[in-house]
Design a protein around this motif. Structure first.
Motif, PDB file in Angstrom:
ATOM      1  N   LEU A  13       6.305 -17.451  20.523  1.00  0.00           N
ATOM      2  CA  LEU A  13       6.653 -18.757  19.990  1.00  0.00           C
ATOM      3  C   LEU A  13       6.232 -18.964  18.375  1.00  0.00           C
ATOM      4  O   LEU A  13       6.427 -19.878  18.107  1.00  0.00           O
ATOM      5  CB  LEU A  13       5.824 -19.639  20.900  1.00  0.00           C
ATOM      6  N   MET A  14       5.765 -17.613  17.932  1.00  0.00           N
ATOM      7  CA  MET A  14       5.475 -17.894  16.538  1.00  0.00           C
ATOM      8  C   MET A  14       6.835 -17.817  15.758  1.00  0.00           C
ATOM      9  O   MET A  14       6.696 -18.173  14.327  1.00  0.00           O
ATOM     10  CB  MET A  14       4.815 -16.640  15.954  1.00  0.00           C
ATOM     11  N   LEU A  15       7.979 -17.615  16.222  1.00  0.00           N
ATOM     12  CA  LEU A  15       9.096 -18.056  15.512  1.00  0.00           C
ATOM     13  C   LEU A  15       9.270 -19.518  15.480  1.00  0.00           C
ATOM     14  O   LEU A  15      10.016 -20.079  14.494  1.00  0.00           O
ATOM     15  CB  LEU A  15      10.411 -17.822  16.591  1.00  0.00           C
ATOM     16  N   ILE A 129       4.508  -0.807  12.479  1.00  0.00           N
ATOM     17  CA  ILE A 129       4.850  -1.088  11.029  1.00  0.00           C
ATOM     18  C   ILE A 129       6.032   0.087  10.740  1.00  0.00           C
ATOM     19  O   ILE A 129       5.750   1.319  10.819  1.00  0.00           O
ATOM     20  CB  ILE A 129       4.017  -1.159  10.161  1.00  0.00           C
ATOM     21  N   PRO A 130       7.431  -0.513  10.653  1.00  0.00           N
ATOM     22  CA  PRO A 130       8.397   0.600  10.336  1.00  0.00           C
ATOM     23  C   PRO A 130       8.245   1.167   9.084  1.00  0.00           C
ATOM     24  O   PRO A 130       7.558   0.484   8.092  1.00  0.00           O
ATOM     25  CB  PRO A 130       9.627  -0.326  10.503  1.00  0.00           C
ATOM     26  N   ASN A 131       8.805   2.360   8.924  1.00  0.00           N
ATOM     27  CA  ASN A 131       8.990   2.960   7.447  1.00  0.00           C
ATOM     28  C   ASN A 131      10.031   2.344   6.503  1.00  0.00           C
ATOM     29  O   ASN A 131      10.215   3.121   5.602  1.00  0.00           O
ATOM     30  CB  ASN A 131       8.984   4.412   7.747  1.00  0.00           C
ATOM     31  N   ASP A 132      10.708   1.446   6.750  1.00  0.00           N
ATOM     32  CA  ASP A 132      11.791   1.091   6.055  1.00  0.00           C
ATOM     33  C   ASP A 132      11.239   0.599   4.686  1.00  0.00           C
ATOM     34  O   ASP A 132      10.234  -0.285   4.744  1.00  0.00           O
ATOM     35  CB  ASP A 132      12.452  -0.149   6.713  1.00  0.00           C
ATOM     36  N   PRO A 133      11.786   0.978   3.483  1.00  0.00           N
ATOM     37  CA  PRO A 133      11.120   0.936   2.080  1.00  0.00           C
ATOM     38  C   PRO A 133      11.148  -0.560   1.608  1.00  0.00           C
ATOM     39  O   PRO A 133       9.986  -1.005   1.011  1.00  0.00           O
ATOM     40  CB  PRO A 133      12.043   1.821   1.091  1.00  0.00           C
ATOM     41  N   LEU A 134      11.742  -1.403   2.184  1.00  0.00           N
ATOM     42  CA  LEU A 134      11.832  -3.011   1.726  1.00  0.00           C
ATOM     43  C   LEU A 134      10.808  -3.606   2.803  1.00  0.00           C
ATOM     44  O   LEU A 134      10.867  -4.943   2.580  1.00  0.00           O
ATOM     45  CB  LEU A 134      13.059  -3.495   1.649  1.00  0.00           C
ATOM     46  N   PHE A 135      10.298  -3.160   3.897  1.00  0.00           N
ATOM     47  CA  PHE A 135       9.611  -4.262   4.708  1.00  0.00           C
ATOM     48  C   PHE A 135       8.424  -4.925   4.048  1.00  0.00           C
ATOM     49  O   PHE A 135       8.548  -5.969   4.349  1.00  0.00           O
ATOM     50  CB  PHE A 135       9.100  -3.151   5.913  1.00  0.00           C
ATOM     51  N   GLY A 136       8.009  -4.535   2.952  1.00  0.00           N
ATOM     52  CA  GLY A 136       7.054  -5.172   2.380  1.00  0.00           C
ATOM     53  C   GLY A 136       7.511  -6.525   1.864  1.00  0.00           C
ATOM     54  O   GLY A 136       6.912  -7.345   1.619  1.00  0.00           O
ATOM     55  N   ASN A 137       8.730  -6.489   1.498  1.00  0.00           N
ATOM     56  CA  ASN A 137       9.298  -7.709   1.271  1.00  0.00           C
ATOM     57  C   ASN A 137       9.750  -8.645   2.203  1.00  0.00           C
ATOM     58  O   ASN A 137      10.090 -10.097   1.677  1.00  0.00           O
ATOM     59  CB  ASN A 137      10.877  -7.470   0.436  1.00  0.00           C
ATOM     60  N   LEU A 138       9.681  -8.463   3.364  1.00  0.00           N
ATOM     61  CA  LEU A 138      10.153  -9.094   4.509  1.00  0.00           C
ATOM     62  C   LEU A 138       8.899 -10.147   5.137  1.00  0.00           C
ATOM     63  O   LEU A 138       8.289  -9.922   6.104  1.00  0.00           O
ATOM     64  CB  LEU A 138      10.573  -8.314   5.840  1.00  0.00           C
ATOM     65  N   TRP A 139       8.672 -11.165   4.031  1.00  0.00           N
ATOM     66  CA  TRP A 139       7.538 -11.961   4.499  1.00  0.00           C
ATOM     67  C   TRP A 139       7.691 -12.712   5.777  1.00  0.00           C
ATOM     68  O   TRP A 139       7.050 -12.961   6.770  1.00  0.00           O
ATOM     69  CB  TRP A 139       7.137 -13.246   3.649  1.00  0.00           C
ATOM     70  N   ASN A 140       8.879 -12.869   6.011  1.00  0.00           N
ATOM     71  CA  ASN A 140       9.596 -13.267   7.351  1.00  0.00           C
ATOM     72  C   ASN A 140       9.022 -12.935   8.663  1.00  0.00           C
ATOM     73  O   ASN A 140       8.848 -13.737   9.575  1.00  0.00           O
ATOM     74  CB  ASN A 140      11.002 -13.575   7.455  1.00  0.00           C
ATOM     75  N   LEU A 141       8.991 -11.422   8.461  1.00  0.00           N
ATOM     76  CA  LEU A 141       8.671 -10.755   9.718  1.00  0.00           C
ATOM     77  C   LEU A 141       7.088 -10.283   9.605  1.00  0.00           C
ATOM     78  O   LEU A 141       6.476 -10.195  10.945  1.00  0.00           O
ATOM     79  CB  LEU A 141       9.181  -9.496   9.698  1.00  0.00           C
ATOM     80  N   SER A 142       6.394 -10.120   8.552  1.00  0.00           N
ATOM     81  CA  SER A 142       4.858  -9.831   8.204  1.00  0.00           C
ATOM     82  C   SER A 142       4.701 -10.461   6.980  1.00  0.00           C
ATOM     83  O   SER A 142       4.741  -9.644   6.014  1.00  0.00           O
ATOM     84  CB  SER A 142       4.687  -8.364   8.639  1.00  0.00           C
ATOM     85  N   ASN A 143       3.863 -11.620   7.177  1.00  0.00           N
ATOM     86  CA  ASN A 143       3.547 -12.347   5.765  1.00  0.00           C
ATOM     87  C   ASN A 143       1.960 -11.954   5.576  1.00  0.00           C
ATOM     88  O   ASN A 143       1.185 -12.575   6.395  1.00  0.00           O
ATOM     89  CB  ASN A 143       3.578 -13.900   5.906  1.00  0.00           C
ATOM     90  N   THR A 150       1.445 -18.368   2.624  1.00  0.00           N
ATOM     91  CA  THR A 150       0.196 -18.273   3.539  1.00  0.00           C
ATOM     92  C   THR A 150       0.404 -16.995   4.591  1.00  0.00           C
ATOM     93  O   THR A 150       1.385 -16.763   5.112  1.00  0.00           O
ATOM     94  CB  THR A 150       0.174 -19.432   4.306  1.00  0.00           C
ATOM     95  N   ALA A 151      -0.809 -16.212   4.288  1.00  0.00           N
ATOM     96  CA  ALA A 151      -0.637 -14.914   5.424  1.00  0.00           C
ATOM     97  C   ALA A 151      -0.753 -15.651   6.804  1.00  0.00           C
ATOM     98  O   ALA A 151      -1.400 -16.714   7.125  1.00  0.00           O
ATOM     99  CB  ALA A 151      -1.937 -14.303   5.068  1.00  0.00           C
ATOM    100  N   GLY A 152       0.275 -14.926   7.289  1.00  0.00           N
ATOM    101  CA  GLY A 152       0.340 -15.161   8.859  1.00  0.00           C
ATOM    102  C   GLY A 152       1.464 -16.219   9.013  1.00  0.00           C
ATOM    103  O   GLY A 152       1.785 -16.398  10.139  1.00  0.00           O
ATOM    104  N   ALA A 153       2.148 -16.905   7.950  1.00  0.00           N
ATOM    105  CA  ALA A 153       2.979 -17.663   8.140  1.00  0.00           C
ATOM    106  C   ALA A 153       4.505 -16.797   8.423  1.00  0.00           C
ATOM    107  O   ALA A 153       5.491 -16.601   7.412  1.00  0.00           O
ATOM    108  CB  ALA A 153       3.134 -18.667   6.969  1.00  0.00           C
ATOM    109  N   ASP A 154       4.667 -16.295   9.615  1.00  0.00           N
ATOM    110  CA  ASP A 154       5.708 -15.401   9.914  1.00  0.00           C
ATOM    111  C   ASP A 154       6.067 -15.314  11.378  1.00  0.00           C
ATOM    112  O   ASP A 154       5.448 -16.549  12.170  1.00  0.00           O
ATOM    113  CB  ASP A 154       5.292 -13.993   9.501  1.00  0.00           C
ATOM    114  N   ILE A 155       6.775 -14.510  11.715  1.00  0.00           N
ATOM    115  CA  ILE A 155       7.302 -14.471  13.255  1.00  0.00           C
ATOM    116  C   ILE A 155       6.382 -13.635  14.018  1.00  0.00           C
ATOM    117  O   ILE A 155       6.488 -13.189  15.375  1.00  0.00           O
ATOM    118  CB  ILE A 155       8.538 -14.174  13.417  1.00  0.00           C
ATOM    119  N   GLN A 156       5.598 -12.616  13.553  1.00  0.00           N
ATOM    120  CA  GLN A 156       4.407 -11.772  13.811  1.00  0.00           C
ATOM    121  C   GLN A 156       5.236 -10.692  14.569  1.00  0.00           C
ATOM    122  O   GLN A 156       5.008 -10.270  15.599  1.00  0.00           O
ATOM    123  CB  GLN A 156       3.665 -12.316  14.798  1.00  0.00           C
TER     124      GLN A 156
END
Length: 452
Positions: A13-15, A129-143, A150-156
């Motif tokens: 439900l963190m979505l 954590i996947p090895n996709d090189p742009l994953f660090g830019n995806l705050w939406n998935l892991s902030n 705000t850290a944690g403002a994501d879908i976890q």
């Protein structure tokens, strides 16, 4: 401003449940530590025996066994106590050189003073954590606050991926401007019509469409749903860009089938009959056995209530298909804003629709996002979302939130494969992706259970 990402909710439900009653604001036009964790991720995803520390045990003694008796047991086995947990009657011991954990376990378990003995198991951080090189830019998935939010403002997403990363027998339909089915980060997750023979000009499966390999294009009247606008490719990447493949980004699902139905043209618009045709095409595929869980609908218009579209979506409900729809980008209250009027299809009162508002990297409603106590059900990330760019389109030019310094979207580079965009169009595919992820965890769930 209400924080819509309740940290007390389970990760599914963190979505995030959208808090109602936001005040509207002017909005946009409605178009509808990789290296650090790589080893951990591989170990977590591998199926095999549990790991434990060599040469160590945890030994639980029976109640009332005195300390001197415990010491004698360890001495008998040539072990040395490292530390104890007296209230639990447990000792952490180091085994003598050359004695295997397996043999030591057998010996300790035979001792009448010992209640149990077990290996000192190795645990890993609960985040795949996947090895996709742009994953660090995806705050939406892991902030982690990487974009100033705000850290944690994501879908976890990494917590979800500990349970499932998707399944290749589940299909999500993207009803949009098409899909870049040859994109390096999506091709592996495209739905393929196995009943059709590519390029033979024959309707092999008898469904009325010739060579509908990846879906259909009702806008141009053919079976090639290639994306000539870029919107659909971005949506598709959020749902199901191939994860952990060392390329670009990761979708909410690492493994899923993306089926394309194009009814919006290169200018991003299309008539209602095309949407109805897409929905009927999808319903017929479901009837023949395709495991279609949901459609992703990042499009709509305000005040254009269509009974035909309503009926087509209701027929989807009867076929056990969810309809995920973007709430709209006019910043209005879809319940009651007479001046702007509700956005459709997201505002139809149909039980299989989930209307999605957009949130930002601080868990706040995006200023452009429509809302509504009755008509908008959830919020999901929709601001500065990095995803796929379709080849040959100019979607990366002037995009809201675009930063010329981003090395993955060089200014005016027609070869760019990824870009950043904002809108409820970007929020809805998070929910569509999650619906597929929920279904992959338990294939027995129907649309009601997935929605709930």
């Amino acid at each position: 401003m209400v924080n819509v990402l309740s940290k007390s909710l389970p990760f599914w439900l963190m979505l995030v449940f959208l808090a109602a009653g936001f005040s509207p604001s002017a909005g946009a036009i409605y178009k509808g530590d990789k290296q650090k964790n790589e080893k951990t991720a591989k170990r977590q995803s591998a199926k095999g025996k549990a790991e434990y520390k060599a040469g160590e045990l945890l030994v639980k003694f029976k109640p009332h066994v005195p300390d001197h008796a415990k010491a004698n047991v360890h001495k008998l086995h040539g072990s040395k106590k490292i530390k104890g947990f007296p209230s639990l009657h447990i000792d952490h011991v180091k085994l003598r050189s050359g004695l295997s954990v397996e043999k030591a376990l057998g010996s300790y378990k035979k001792d009448p003073n010992v209640e149990y003995a077990e290996p000192n198991y190795i645990a890993y951080a609960s985040a795949l954590i996947p090895n996709d090189p742009l994953f660090g830019n995806l705050w939406n998935l892991s902030n982690s606050g990487q974009t100033g939010g705000t850290a944690g403002a994501d879908i976890q997403a990494p917590d979800a991926w500990d349970l499932t990363t998707g399944a290749n027998n589940i299909t999500v339909v993207v009803i949009d401007t098409g899909v870049d089915y040859d994109h390096e980060d999506l091709a592996g997750n495209m739905w393929v019509n196995t009943l059709e023979v590519p390029g033979n000009g024959i309707d092999d499966d008898g469904n009325g469409y010739i060579d509908d390999i990846y879906g259909i294009d009702v806008y141009n009247g053919d079976s090639d749903p290639v994306d000539d606008n870029g919107h659909g490719a971005h949506v598709s990447g959020t749902i199901g860009a191939v994860g952990n493949n060392g390329l670009g980004v990761a979708g909410v699902n690492w493994d899923v089938n993306i089926l394309a139905c194009k009814f919006l043209g290169s200018n991003g618009s299309g008539p209602t009959d095309g949407a109805v045709q897409c929905l009927e095409y999808i319903r017929n595929l479901k009837a023949r056995g395709e495991n279609i869980v949901t459609t992703s609908n990042s499009w709509g218009c305000h005040g254009c209530y269509s009974q035909a579209l309503y009926d087509a979506i209701d027929a989807q409900r009867q076929s056990d298909i969810l309809c995920i729809a973007a709430a709209g980008n006019a910043g209005c209250n879809n319940d009651e804003d007479v001046a702007v009027q509700p956005a459709y299809p997201s505002s139809y009162y149909l039980p299989n629709i989930i209307s999605v508002a957009a949130t930002d990297h601080n868990d706040d409603r995006a200023g452009f996002s429509c809302y509504g106590r009755r008509s908008v059900y959830v919020g999901a990330p929709g601001v500065d979302i990095v995803s796929l760019r379709a080849e040959g389109t100019d979607m990366y030019v002037g995009t809201l939130g675009y930063n010329p310094g981003d090395n993955f979207v060089p200014p005016n580079d027609p070869g760019a494969k990824y870009y950043r965009s904002s809108g409820t169009s970007m929020a809805a595919p998070h929910v569509a992706g999650l619906a597929a992820l929920v279904e992959s965890q338990d294939a027995n769930r129907d649309w009601r259970e997935v929605k709930n």
